[in-house]
Design an enzyme around this catalytic site. Structure first.
Site, PDB file in Angstrom:
ATOM      1  CG  ASN A 105      -0.427  -0.255   2.521  1.00 39.73           C
ATOM      2  OD1 ASN A 105       0.562  -0.967   2.670  1.00 39.73           O
ATOM      3  ND2 ASN A 105      -1.027   0.338   3.526  1.00 39.73           N
ATOM      4  CD  GLU A 152      -1.418   4.748   4.593  1.00 45.23           C
ATOM      5  OE1 GLU A 152      -0.920   5.599   5.370  1.00 45.23           O
ATOM      6  OE2 GLU A 152      -2.128   3.793   4.977  1.00 45.23           O
ATOM      7  CB  CYS A 210      -5.335  -1.306  -1.589  1.00 47.71           C
ATOM      8  SG  CYS A 210      -6.624  -0.538  -0.620  1.00 47.71           S
ATOM      9  CD  GLU A 222      -5.416  -5.883  -1.384  1.00 43.26           C
ATOM     10  OE1 GLU A 222      -4.902  -4.754  -1.261  1.00 43.26           O
ATOM     11  OE2 GLU A 222      -6.111  -6.402  -0.498  1.00 43.26           O
ATOM     12  CB  CYS A 243     -10.788  -2.492   0.688  1.00 43.49           C
ATOM     13  SG  CYS A 243     -10.328  -1.751  -0.893  1.00 43.49           S
ATOM     14  CB  CYS A 248      -8.842  -4.323  -3.590  1.00 44.71           C
ATOM     15  SG  CYS A 248      -7.699  -2.953  -3.365  1.00 44.71           S
TER      16      CYS A 248
HETATM   17  N1  THU Z   1      -5.201  -1.572   2.590  1.00 45.62           N
HETATM   18  C1  THU Z   1      -4.619  -2.368   1.637  1.00 45.62           C
HETATM   19  O1  THU Z   1      -3.561  -2.048   1.095  1.00 45.62           O
HETATM   20  N2  THU Z   1      -5.258  -3.517   1.298  1.00 45.62           N
HETATM   21  C2  THU Z   1      -6.355  -4.004   1.931  1.00 45.62           C
HETATM   22  O2  THU Z   1      -6.814  -5.080   1.579  1.00 45.62           O
HETATM   23  C3  THU Z   1      -6.981  -3.247   3.014  1.00 45.62           C
HETATM   24  C4  THU Z   1      -6.465  -1.861   3.204  1.00 45.62           C
HETATM   25  C5  THU Z   1      -4.472  -0.368   3.004  1.00 45.62           C
HETATM   26  C6  THU Z   1      -5.045   0.948   2.578  1.00 45.62           C
HETATM   27  C7  THU Z   1      -4.479   1.875   3.630  1.00 45.62           C
HETATM   28  O3  THU Z   1      -3.171   2.272   3.245  1.00 45.62           O
HETATM   29  C8  THU Z   1      -4.350   1.015   4.875  1.00 45.62           C
HETATM   30  O4  THU Z   1      -4.421  -0.321   4.423  1.00 45.62           O
HETATM   31  C9  THU Z   1      -5.429   1.243   5.909  1.00 45.62           C
HETATM   32  O5  THU Z   1      -6.691   1.197   5.336  1.00 45.62           O
END
Ligand code: THU
Length: 132
Positions: free
Chosen positions: A44, A46, A55, A57, A88, A91
């Protein structure tokens, strides 16, 4: 679990270390295996403008698709949670778009894992067939 599943989980665990998550401190790694056996990874990433976060994925999928990959076998997702972290909603839609009903290996840092299919995570998905 098959050796190839273990290898995919390990790749997701390793790339999770590269997560750029200074706002949530929630680090996620994903690894996607193509039908030809190649592995693409993503973590991920940000942003200070929170909504721009991508994310793990989707990073893995964007990397693979932008390299010309079209056929995918399996994806692994790793986070440091007791209850295994699933993809999520956004994704799920994107994994379905590019990979359809593939197995998704969920893992954590304690070595727990579970394999679920995309059709369990996103039943009755909207996709290109409705646009015909
Ligand atoms: N996140 C992911 O990278 N993948 C997931 O399946 C769930 C959430 C990340 C997004 C964000 O950077 C952090 O987790 C918190 O939501």
């Amino acid at each position: 679990m098959k050796d190839t599943d273990q290898e995919l989980l390990e790749a997701a665990r390793a790339v999770r270390e590269r997560a750029y998550a200074p706002y949530s401190n929630f680090r996620v790694g994903a690894a996607l295996r193509t039908k030809s056996g190649k592995i693409y990874t993503g973590c991920n990433v940000e942003s200070a403008s929170y909504g721009l976060t991508v994310c793990a994925e989707r990073v893995a999928i964007w990397k693979a698709v932008s390299e010309g990959e079209k056929a995918f076998e399996e994806i692994a997702v790793v986070a440091d949670t007791q209850e295994l972290t699933p993809p999520c909603g956004v994704c799920r839609q994107i994994v379905w778009e590019f990979c359809q009903d593939i197995p998704v290996i969920l893992g954590n840092l304690r070595g727990d894992h579970e394999i679920v299919r995309m059709s369990e995570l996103l039943p009755r998905a909207f996709d290109t067939k409705f646009l015909k």
